[in-house]
Design an enzyme around this catalytic site. Sequence first.
Site, PDB file in Angstrom:
ATOM      1  N   PRO A   1      45.193  46.960  45.342  1.00  0.00           N
ATOM      2  CA  PRO A   1      45.550  45.416  45.057  1.00  0.00           C
ATOM      3  C   PRO A   1      45.657  44.595  46.250  1.00  0.00           C
ATOM      4  CG  PRO A   1      46.731  47.004  43.615  1.00  0.00           C
ATOM      5  CD  PRO A   1      46.250  47.863  44.697  1.00  0.00           C
ATOM      6  N   CYS A   2      44.900  43.446  46.090  1.00  0.00           N
ATOM      7  CA  CYS A   2      45.027  42.585  47.421  1.00  0.00           C
ATOM      8  C   CYS A   2      45.621  41.373  47.532  1.00  0.00           C
ATOM      9  CB  CYS A   2      43.442  42.072  47.468  1.00  0.00           C
ATOM     10  SG  CYS A   2      42.821  41.196  46.091  1.00  0.00           S
TER      11      CYS A   2
END
Length: 365
Positions: free
Chosen positions: A93-94
Amino acid sequence: MLKYISLFSGGFGLDLGIEQAAYKSNVQIDLRVCLDISLAARETIRLNRPSLNVIGDNEGDFGGDLYQINSNLILQRANLAIKEADLVVGGPPCQSFSILGNRQGFEDPRGNLMLEFVRVVREIQPKCFVMENVAGFLSVDKGKSYQKVIDLFTEAGYLNTLTWVLDAVNFGVPQFRRRVFIIGFREGMEVRGLVPPDSTYFPPDAIGNNRNGLIYRCVRDVLENMPDGLANNERRIHSERVRTRYEQLVQGARDRIDHTDRLAWDRPSGTVLVGSTRGGGRPFIHPFEPRHLTVREAARLQGFPDDWVFAGNQTDQYRQVGNAIPPLLSEVVTRQIIAFLTQENPNPNEETLETNENLLLEMAK
């Protein structure tokens, strides 16, 4: 045959690109196991690839939560031993590294999932790993987060690490989307000659031509003349007030209330966004109609094939699309890696495969 493991598989954009890269390289590739914490994402994978081994739904799978899953479980489900996987891939997840997020980096639990990716690589010891994230990851904490990850990979035995920053629009995706790919090879593997793929698409010149290559693909190329009956193509119902507001927006303008952009027909789109769990995928506004894009239209901007069906409710579907790596961008990156891994002797100094009992005991804790 290359054996690989997929983490944070999501909407499957990275893996679809690997499939295409292997097909075009005439190489057999075997996805041994994949996982994701999202039930909807796992349903999407099962719907489109029912034969795949997906971690998350069985007893003891911890719902696909990598914080709770040890690498021994992953190896068991993949039917692999330490050092036997050719490739581990994933896009943690960014949002915690994005310029659109709060940029808390590793202070955010989502940022810590990147460290879980490093842990799995350290414990499984594949020949190669590919980790994707937003380009903003390189500048968080003045580069300290990025350097921390590189140092951890080095400590894990991946001395040859490459960092490629690429924009999907330069490879035929009708969307500006800059991403960083961190690619690492196990100690002893030489990576001479492995360089980022060359751009094949360029902005047009003043008269709409480009003699150096193909011109950027634009919104028109994927939204014009869409076939009827496509999956995930249901339109959101907006109130009269919202429709009136959207009708007044010119192409390329931003709505002042919900901060949503109206697409320009003859330009690539901006980055397809995810949005929050409360706000859905925050899709763009259609160039000519006073409405948000459908999931399928957003998926076309990402380069997903029309026969790839997204499961879950509409918010789940938008999030899978917005979180994904464009399959075409994945393809151009992984095609070069596959070519490197399948050359006759990429690692002449590789040790004989041995099971490290101490590491297995550690992973089982």
